[in-house]
Design a protein around this motif. Sequence first.
Motif, PDB file in Angstrom:
ATOM      1  N   ILE A  93      72.666  48.965   0.658  1.00  0.00           N
ATOM      2  CA  ILE A  93      73.359  48.220   1.713  1.00  0.00           C
ATOM      3  C   ILE A  93      74.537  47.486   1.108  1.00  0.00           C
ATOM      4  O   ILE A  93      74.395  46.804   0.085  1.00  0.00           O
ATOM      5  N   ASN A  94      75.686  47.643   1.728  1.00  0.00           N
ATOM      6  CA  ASN A  94      76.898  46.933   1.334  1.00  0.00           C
ATOM      7  C   ASN A  94      77.146  45.820   2.343  1.00  0.00           C
ATOM      8  O   ASN A  94      76.919  46.004   3.539  1.00  0.00           O
ATOM      9  N   ASP A  95      77.616  44.692   1.859  1.00  0.00           N
ATOM     10  CA  ASP A  95      77.816  43.560   2.747  1.00  0.00           C
ATOM     11  C   ASP A  95      78.906  42.656   2.188  1.00  0.00           C
ATOM     12  O   ASP A  95      79.213  42.693   0.991  1.00  0.00           O
ATOM     13  N   VAL A  96      79.475  41.869   3.066  1.00  0.00           N
ATOM     14  CA  VAL A  96      80.289  40.721   2.689  1.00  0.00           C
ATOM     15  C   VAL A  96      79.616  39.542   3.384  1.00  0.00           C
ATOM     16  O   VAL A  96      79.626  39.438   4.608  1.00  0.00           O
ATOM     17  N   ILE A  97      78.995  38.687   2.599  1.00  0.00           N
ATOM     18  CA  ILE A  97      78.253  37.551   3.129  1.00  0.00           C
ATOM     19  C   ILE A  97      79.172  36.342   3.183  1.00  0.00           C
ATOM     20  O   ILE A  97      79.829  36.005   2.193  1.00  0.00           O
ATOM     21  N   ASP A  98      79.197  35.705   4.338  1.00  0.00           N
ATOM     22  CA  ASP A  98      79.974  34.484   4.506  1.00  0.00           C
ATOM     23  C   ASP A  98      79.010  33.305   4.328  1.00  0.00           C
ATOM     24  O   ASP A  98      78.135  33.080   5.156  1.00  0.00           O
ATOM     25  N   THR A  99      79.162  32.568   3.235  1.00  0.00           N
ATOM     26  CA  THR A  99      78.267  31.440   2.951  1.00  0.00           C
ATOM     27  C   THR A  99      78.858  30.096   3.388  1.00  0.00           C
ATOM     28  O   THR A  99      78.260  29.055   3.132  1.00  0.00           O
ATOM     29  N   ARG A 100      79.993  30.115   4.069  1.00  0.00           N
ATOM     30  CA  ARG A 100      80.591  28.841   4.512  1.00  0.00           C
ATOM     31  C   ARG A 100      79.655  28.048   5.436  1.00  0.00           C
ATOM     32  O   ARG A 100      79.619  26.826   5.337  1.00  0.00           O
ATOM     33  N   PRO A 101      78.869  28.691   6.315  1.00  0.00           N
ATOM     34  CA  PRO A 101      77.950  27.902   7.151  1.00  0.00           C
ATOM     35  C   PRO A 101      76.569  27.683   6.524  1.00  0.00           C
ATOM     36  O   PRO A 101      75.638  27.236   7.191  1.00  0.00           O
ATOM     37  N   TRP A 102      76.410  28.012   5.253  1.00  0.00           N
ATOM     38  CA  TRP A 102      75.120  27.921   4.549  1.00  0.00           C
ATOM     39  C   TRP A 102      75.363  27.140   3.267  1.00  0.00           C
ATOM     40  O   TRP A 102      75.667  27.708   2.222  1.00  0.00           O
ATOM     41  N   LEU A 103      75.245  25.816   3.346  1.00  0.00           N
ATOM     42  CA  LEU A 103      75.648  24.951   2.236  1.00  0.00           C
ATOM     43  C   LEU A 103      74.478  24.167   1.661  1.00  0.00           C
ATOM     44  O   LEU A 103      73.408  24.076   2.260  1.00  0.00           O
ATOM     45  N   GLN A 104      74.717  23.585   0.503  1.00  0.00           N
ATOM     46  CA  GLN A 104      73.718  22.775  -0.189  1.00  0.00           C
ATOM     47  C   GLN A 104      73.873  21.305   0.194  1.00  0.00           C
ATOM     48  O   GLN A 104      74.993  20.776   0.254  1.00  0.00           O
ATOM     49  N   TYR A 105      72.725  20.670   0.437  1.00  0.00           N
ATOM     50  CA  TYR A 105      72.684  19.259   0.797  1.00  0.00           C
ATOM     51  C   TYR A 105      71.679  18.546  -0.099  1.00  0.00           C
ATOM     52  O   TYR A 105      70.746  19.165  -0.614  1.00  0.00           O
ATOM     53  N   THR A 106      71.860  17.239  -0.232  1.00  0.00           N
ATOM     54  CA  THR A 106      70.844  16.446  -0.910  1.00  0.00           C
ATOM     55  C   THR A 106      69.646  16.347   0.030  1.00  0.00           C
ATOM     56  O   THR A 106      69.775  16.596   1.234  1.00  0.00           O
ATOM     57  N   THR A 107      68.520  15.953  -0.490  1.00  0.00           N
ATOM     58  CA  THR A 107      67.324  15.860   0.346  1.00  0.00           C
ATOM     59  C   THR A 107      67.431  14.762   1.401  1.00  0.00           C
ATOM     60  O   THR A 107      66.685  14.777   2.376  1.00  0.00           O
ATOM     61  N   ASP A 108      68.401  13.834   1.236  1.00  0.00           N
ATOM     62  CA  ASP A 108      68.590  12.812   2.270  1.00  0.00           C
ATOM     63  C   ASP A 108      69.701  13.180   3.254  1.00  0.00           C
ATOM     64  O   ASP A 108      70.119  12.352   4.059  1.00  0.00           O
TER      65      ASP A 108
END
Length: 130
Positions: free
Chosen positions: A75-90
């Motif tokens: 499977i080939n893909d271009v994943i857009d990670t702009r709406p999937w970000l890292q946050y602190t636990t708070d």
Amino acid sequence: MAAYRAAFADWQTAGATSNYQDPVLTHHMSGQALSYVSGALRVDQVQGSVSKGAPVLHPTIGQLIPPNDPTEVVINDVIDTRPWLQYTTDGHLYNDTPGGCRQTQALVVKKDGVWKVDQFAINKVGTGKC
């Protein structure tokens, strides 16, 4: 294709708590892909970050192996990670890394009648065009 999408949904579920040992990860991943995701989640846990949101997937079938009765699918893909970000636990953004478009390839294999993502090659931000 369903196993590929489900693997990312499982990753998203486990990423919400950075639980690298979440059994949901084994539902649609095996091999190197499972190790890659578990390792990434372990790093997130140690750093005190969780993921929020969801990646935007654009998968296409690159190759069926063998073509007539496949047991492997590239499977080939271009994943857009702009709406999937890292946050602190708070709940605050973990860093100022905005995410972006990543060229990605996955190998999905059929083992014992079950399709699972077995290998991931996820490139850095900027390698794909969304």
